[in-house]
Design an enzyme around this catalytic site. Structure first.
Site, PDB file in Angstrom:
ATOM      1  N   SER A 238     -24.698  40.005  11.363  1.00 48.48           N
ATOM      2  CA  SER A 238     -24.224  38.924  10.496  1.00 48.48           C
ATOM      3  C   SER A 238     -22.791  39.232  10.084  1.00 48.48           C
ATOM      4  O   SER A 238     -22.235  40.271  10.445  1.00 48.48           O
ATOM      5  CB  SER A 238     -25.103  38.824   9.252  1.00 48.48           C
ATOM      6  OG  SER A 238     -24.816  39.903   8.394  1.00 48.48           O
ATOM      7  N   LYS A 239     -22.230  38.349   9.299  1.00 48.73           N
ATOM      8  CA  LYS A 239     -20.844  38.485   8.840  1.00 48.73           C
ATOM      9  C   LYS A 239     -20.585  39.827   8.156  1.00 48.73           C
ATOM     10  O   LYS A 239     -19.477  40.338   8.196  1.00 48.73           O
ATOM     11  CB  LYS A 239     -20.528  37.367   7.847  1.00 48.73           C
ATOM     12  CG  LYS A 239     -20.073  36.091   8.517  1.00 48.73           C
ATOM     13  CD  LYS A 239     -19.117  35.346   7.575  1.00 48.73           C
ATOM     14  CE  LYS A 239     -18.570  34.076   8.159  1.00 48.73           C
ATOM     15  NZ  LYS A 239     -18.225  34.123   9.572  1.00 48.73           N
ATOM     16  N   ARG A 240     -21.647  40.360   7.552  1.00 49.10           N
ATOM     17  CA  ARG A 240     -21.496  41.647   6.876  1.00 49.10           C
ATOM     18  C   ARG A 240     -21.011  42.735   7.837  1.00 49.10           C
ATOM     19  O   ARG A 240     -20.416  43.724   7.433  1.00 49.10           O
ATOM     20  CB  ARG A 240     -22.856  42.109   6.329  1.00 49.10           C
ATOM     21  CG  ARG A 240     -23.182  41.578   4.971  1.00 49.10           C
ATOM     22  CD  ARG A 240     -24.419  42.239   4.418  1.00 49.10           C
ATOM     23  NE  ARG A 240     -25.528  42.269   5.369  1.00 49.10           N
ATOM     24  CZ  ARG A 240     -26.068  43.367   5.855  1.00 49.10           C
ATOM     25  NH1 ARG A 240     -25.598  44.545   5.505  1.00 49.10           N
ATOM     26  NH2 ARG A 240     -27.069  43.304   6.697  1.00 49.10           N
ATOM     27  N   GLY A 242     -18.787  42.424  10.113  1.00 51.86           N
ATOM     28  CA  GLY A 242     -17.436  42.151  10.622  1.00 51.86           C
ATOM     29  C   GLY A 242     -17.414  40.816  11.331  1.00 51.86           C
ATOM     30  O   GLY A 242     -18.247  39.943  11.051  1.00 51.86           O
TER      31      GLY A 242
END
Ligand code: GLU
Length: 471
Positions: A238-240, A242
């Site tokens: 996920s966006k976490r 990167g």
């Protein structure tokens, strides 16, 4: 039978790494077998689908070079067709109207939970013949109540679902709009899809889709469910973790072939081979070799691949991408060195095109400032005669060629009785504002005569201005 695969994204966000890998696998499989790759935009959720996401998906596929043979088809343009199929299922008794209210469904759920049963629709409207005044019905599929659905998945192997576990799913909502499982089935059928290659988060939909296809008298396609992608901490990517969207990787300076090479290895292997040209991927790819377990996204490996492709791709090709990155920095690529020369000079020391473009800026923009440490160390009174001598020599140089530039620097150091470094370092700071740059003759060559002379003159002025006695 000619192979037909499809990529069917929902345009509710950017194309992310997982979606791109699904698209790649479908594309490779179609290309390998001389089949067709179809793009279908699943935009029936009119509230969450956006034009912007459609554009981002098309742009990402174009940048990756995953060209489609048919489409993009838009599901939002196919509502009449979905209605027709729902009508047919109703007429043939394979679907029925359900008039249950929200409250009734909730009460059913609570009772089932109280009995420790799995909540599911119990089919109570299956035999209803009369409409219920004031209630807009949904349409439900009459799922077989007995037997099982066997999915011979090309990745997972045989997966068996008992029909009694599958309840009568909704095909059309009360407002008449079709649901995901119905639209996918109608499209896979109409578009004559032979292989559905998709994320394994859809595996549980597959037996339902097979049952609807059978109710329509159709032969289901083959299925290949691809395991998901995890971040390095084991959580779903996920966006976490990167960057996750394809366009972010483009913007960060990755080459499309590096990303494709990375993606093909994410969940698929051919021995220990790491580097695959597009042709090799097409030739070697196979669904049976896809891993059954999830794969882990490793950004440093992607960066390594990118550097590999910067080094080994045709410099003209790299230059084409560098041009785009320079444009993003507001630089006109015509107003500087030849881009192939730039690529050759910088590719060893940079890992991304964005970095390469940034390192190229010095050859385009006027120097506005010097690195203070480098200036203090090298733009000194001691360097003054060096820079003046170089200026003179460069002015007289008849041709601006790397070899001649090299000789000019060597000749200056010999004439002044200085070590080469004592000449090259002040020159480098004068030209680039910093003490790090490609080899000095390359730097001079890339900068060109005009900029070189102007920058040396400016560095001389700076030294003179600083050496004026304080008043
Ligand atoms: N539209 C679905 C998604 O984006 C894909 C459906 C499918 O591949 O069957 O998850």
């Amino acid at each position: 039978m000619s192979i037909r695969t499809r990529f069917a994204p929902s345009p509710t966000g950017h194309l992310h790494i997982g979606g791109a890998r699904t698209a790649l696998f479908n594309w490779l499989y179609a290309r390998k077998h001389g089949g067709r790759f179809i793009l279908r935009i699943e935009d029936t959720d009119l509230e969450r689908s956006t034009r912007e996401s459609v554009n981002a998906i098309l742009e990402s596929l174009a940048w990756l070079g995953l060209d489609y043979d048919e489409g993009p088809y838009f599901q939002s343009e196919r509502f009449p067709r979905y209605r027709e199929v729902i009508r047919r299922l109703l007429d043939e008794g394979k679907a029925y109207y359900c008039y249950c209210t929200k409250e009734e469904l909730e009460a059913m759920r609570q009772e089932q939970l109280a009995r420790k049963e799995k909540p599911r629709y119990d089919g109570r409207c299956r035999h209803r013949t009369e409409p219920r005044p004031g209630v807009e019905p949904v349409v439900r599929f009459r799922n077989p109540t007995e037997g099982e659905v066997v999915v011979e998945d090309l990745v997972r192997g045989r997966v068996v679902f008992a029909n009694r576990e599958l309840d009568d799913l909704i095909l059309a909502r009360a407002d008449g709009t079709p649901t995901y499982n119905l639209t996918v089935v109608v499209d896979d059928l109409d578009m004559q899809i032979t292989h559905v290659i998709r994320g394994d988060d859809h595996l549980n939909n597959t037996p339902r889709q097979i049952n609807i296809l059978r109710a329509l008298g159709a032969q289901p396609p083959r299925y290949a469910h691809v395991p998901m992608i995890l971040g390095e901490d084991g959580a779903r990517l996920s966006k976490r973790h990167g960057a996750v969207s394809v366009l972010e990787y483009r913007d960060q300076g990755y080459l499309p072939e590096a990303l494709l090479n990375y993606l093909v290895r994410l969940g698929w292997a051919h021995g220990n081979q790491e580097i695959f040209s597009i042709d090799e991927m097409i030739h070697l790819f196979d669904l049976q070799e896809i891993n059954k377990s999830a794969s882990t996204f490793n950004p440093s490996k992607l960066l390594w691949l990118n550097h590999h492709y910067l080094m080994h791709s045709n410099p003209l090709h790299v230059a084409h991408h560098l041009r785009w990155h320079l444009g993003r920095l507001g630089v006109d690529p015509e107003e500087g060195p030849d881009l192939v020369d730039l690529v050759l000079a910088l590719r060893e020391r940079t890992k991304t095109l964005a970095e390469m473009a940034k390192s190229s800026l010095v050859f385009y923009r006027d120097l506005t400032e010097f690195d203070p440490e480098a200036a203090a160390k090298y733009l000194t009174e001691e360097a003054l005669p060096v820079l003046q001598a170089l200026l003179e020599r460069f002015r007289q140089l008849d041709a601006w060629e790397q070899e001649k530039l090299h000789q000019a620097v060597v000749a200056t150091s010999e004439a002044l009785g200085q070590k080469l470094g004592k000449v090259a370092q002040p020159l480098r700071v004068a030209l680039t504002g910093s003490s790090v740059s490609p080899p000095i003759d390359v730097t001079l060559y890339l900068l060109g005569r005009e900029k070189t002379l102007a920058r040396i003159a400016r560095a001389i002025d700076r030294i003179l201005a600083n050496s004026k006695p304080a008043l």
